[in-house]
Design a protein around this motif. Structure first.
Motif, PDB file in Angstrom:
ATOM      1  N   THR A   7       0.824  -1.206   0.000  1.00  0.00           N
ATOM      2  CA  THR A   7       0.000   0.000   0.000  1.00  0.00           C
ATOM      3  C   THR A   7       0.863   1.263   0.000  1.00  0.00           C
ATOM      4  O   THR A   7       0.501   2.276  -0.602  1.00  0.00           O
ATOM      5  N   SER A   8       2.026   1.194   0.664  1.00  0.00           N
ATOM      6  CA  SER A   8       2.900   2.364   0.720  1.00  0.00           C
ATOM      7  C   SER A   8       3.474   2.726  -0.646  1.00  0.00           C
ATOM      8  O   SER A   8       3.978   3.832  -0.830  1.00  0.00           O
ATOM      9  N   LEU A   9       3.392   1.802  -1.594  1.00  0.00           N
ATOM     10  CA  LEU A   9       3.904   2.044  -2.939  1.00  0.00           C
ATOM     11  C   LEU A   9       2.835   2.586  -3.880  1.00  0.00           C
ATOM     12  O   LEU A   9       3.078   2.741  -5.076  1.00  0.00           O
TER      13      LEU A   9
ATOM     14  N   ARG B 285       6.691   7.479  -4.788  1.00  0.00           N
ATOM     15  CA  ARG B 285       6.125   8.820  -4.615  1.00  0.00           C
ATOM     16  C   ARG B 285       5.992   9.198  -3.136  1.00  0.00           C
ATOM     17  O   ARG B 285       6.404  10.277  -2.710  1.00  0.00           O
ATOM     18  N   ASN B 286       5.415   8.291  -2.342  1.00  0.00           N
ATOM     19  CA  ASN B 286       5.171   8.595  -0.932  1.00  0.00           C
ATOM     20  C   ASN B 286       6.472   8.809  -0.169  1.00  0.00           C
ATOM     21  O   ASN B 286       6.577   9.714   0.664  1.00  0.00           O
ATOM     22  N   TYR B 287       7.460   7.977  -0.463  1.00  0.00           N
ATOM     23  CA  TYR B 287       8.727   8.096   0.248  1.00  0.00           C
ATOM     24  C   TYR B 287       9.475   9.366  -0.158  1.00  0.00           C
ATOM     25  O   TYR B 287      10.198   9.952   0.656  1.00  0.00           O
ATOM     26  N   THR B 288       9.303   9.791  -1.405  1.00  0.00           N
ATOM     27  CA  THR B 288       9.892  11.052  -1.849  1.00  0.00           C
ATOM     28  C   THR B 288       9.239  12.227  -1.135  1.00  0.00           C
ATOM     29  O   THR B 288       9.928  13.173  -0.708  1.00  0.00           O
ATOM     30  N   LEU B 289       7.917  12.156  -0.980  1.00  0.00           N
ATOM     31  CA  LEU B 289       7.194  13.229  -0.295  1.00  0.00           C
ATOM     32  C   LEU B 289       7.603  13.338   1.172  1.00  0.00           C
ATOM     33  O   LEU B 289       7.619  14.434   1.739  1.00  0.00           O
TER      34      LEU B 289
ATOM     35  N   GLU C 122       7.627  18.588   6.334  1.00  0.00           N
ATOM     36  CA  GLU C 122       8.106  19.161   7.582  1.00  0.00           C
ATOM     37  C   GLU C 122       7.336  18.616   8.785  1.00  0.00           C
ATOM     38  O   GLU C 122       7.901  18.486   9.879  1.00  0.00           O
ATOM     39  N   ARG C 123       6.071  18.317   8.585  1.00  0.00           N
ATOM     40  CA  ARG C 123       5.275  17.789   9.698  1.00  0.00           C
ATOM     41  C   ARG C 123       5.750  16.392  10.085  1.00  0.00           C
ATOM     42  O   ARG C 123       5.789  16.049  11.267  1.00  0.00           O
TER      43      ARG C 123
ATOM     44  N   LEU D  51      -4.288   6.755   2.610  1.00  0.00           N
ATOM     45  CA  LEU D  51      -3.829   5.470   3.129  1.00  0.00           C
ATOM     46  C   LEU D  51      -2.423   5.114   2.654  1.00  0.00           C
ATOM     47  O   LEU D  51      -1.627   4.544   3.400  1.00  0.00           O
ATOM     48  N   GLY D  52      -2.114   5.424   1.417  1.00  0.00           N
ATOM     49  CA  GLY D  52      -0.797   5.110   0.880  1.00  0.00           C
ATOM     50  C   GLY D  52       0.295   5.880   1.585  1.00  0.00           C
ATOM     51  O   GLY D  52       1.330   5.317   1.972  1.00  0.00           O
ATOM     52  N   TYR D  53       0.065   7.170   1.761  1.00  0.00           N
ATOM     53  CA  TYR D  53       1.065   7.996   2.429  1.00  0.00           C
ATOM     54  C   TYR D  53       1.218   7.598   3.895  1.00  0.00           C
ATOM     55  O   TYR D  53       2.328   7.545   4.432  1.00  0.00           O
ATOM     56  N   SER D  54       0.105   7.312   4.548  1.00  0.00           N
ATOM     57  CA  SER D  54       0.143   6.852   5.938  1.00  0.00           C
ATOM     58  C   SER D  54       0.911   5.541   6.057  1.00  0.00           C
ATOM     59  O   SER D  54       1.675   5.330   7.007  1.00  0.00           O
TER      60      SER D  54
END
Length: 265
Positions: A6-8, A27-31, A36-37, A233-236
């Protein structure tokens, strides 16, 4: 495995089809690198872990030394010391919620009786994190207490007696005999408490909600907000994978320490 998959993806609650979108898997790991949060939540988690683990080890060790030295006078109280540790985390959170509520808290009433006006600890930017630290320390200092007390009870009395015969005082005995003997246990306690400090979610959820602002917003709470408040969900999942990876590294260090650390002979 589902978490990693899901993280991908850019999976979001508002777009069910995004769960199978692997067009940009990192994408998510790059973000995360520019979030900053997220970086701030790691810093909050680091401070929370540092403060709670330090206090738990110091207080737990002091309690163990007191009980061990007192023998019969304090042995009957050792069962009371471990009560906070066996309570469900949500119960601990409710207890401290009541303690930190100004209208019904005995602490606030006692302070008012002697003319002291206390701020709302869980909503004050300078005290909110410490409110979590105190509650978590109360709950888990008994873990160190039990571990160190067990180590102290296996300390051969000949070591102490020989040091006394050589003229060593109490401080010298502790520094040169007791502390080296319990050092491996203290190391393991510290590492395991660092790991467990990442799971302070119930306290934060019920006492501060990550606030005020983001003062008590640790990484796992941020992941919760991203998933269930923002629907990402992916970013989380990516946040959780990073946190899980850090926890695995610390766990590996803890297992290495427990295998290689031996008390003095």
């Amino acid at each position: 495995m589902f978490l990693i998959i899901t993280s991908l993806t850019p999976a979001a609650l508002v777009n069910p089809g995004s769960l199978t979108d692997f067009s940009n898997p990192f994408r998510n790991y790059t973000l995360l690198l520019s979030d900053e949060r997220f970086v701030g939540s790691l810093w909050v988690q680091a401070k929370l872990s540092l403060y709670t683990v330090t206090m738990q080890v110091l207080i737990g060790t002091s309690m163990a030394l007191l009980v061990h030295a007192g023998q019969g006078r304090w042995q009957s109280l050792r069962h009371l010391f471990v009560i906070p540790m066996v309570l469900p985390p949500i119960v601990v959170a409710v207890i401290w919620k009541l303690i930190y509520t100004p209208d019904i808290s005995p602490i606030y009433r006692a302070a008012k009786a002697i003319g002291i006006v206390l701020p709302s600890l869980t909503t004050h930017v300078d005290f909110a994190l410490w409110a979590i630290v105190i509650a978590d320390t109360w709950e888990w200092a008994p873990f160190t207490f039990l571990m160190v007390l067990a180590a102290l009870q296996t300390l051969p009395s000949e070591y102490v007696e020989a040091a006394r015969m050589d003229g060593a005082d109490t401080i010298a005995v502790f520094w040169h005999i007791v502390l080296p003997y319990i050092a491996p246990v203290l190391l393991v306690c510290t590492l395991f408490r660092v790991i467990d400090s990442i799971k302070a979610f119930p306290l934060i959820f019920l006492l501060t909600g990550g606030g005020p602002g983001s003062v008590t917003e640790v990484t796992n709470y941020y992941a919760y907000l991203v998933a269930f408040n923002f629907g990402e969900l992916g970013y989380s999942s990516a946040i959780t994978v990073v946190l899980l990876s850090l926890t695995v590294l610390i766990s590996w260090a803890a297992m290495r320490a427990s295998r290689t650390s031996q008390p003095i002979e």
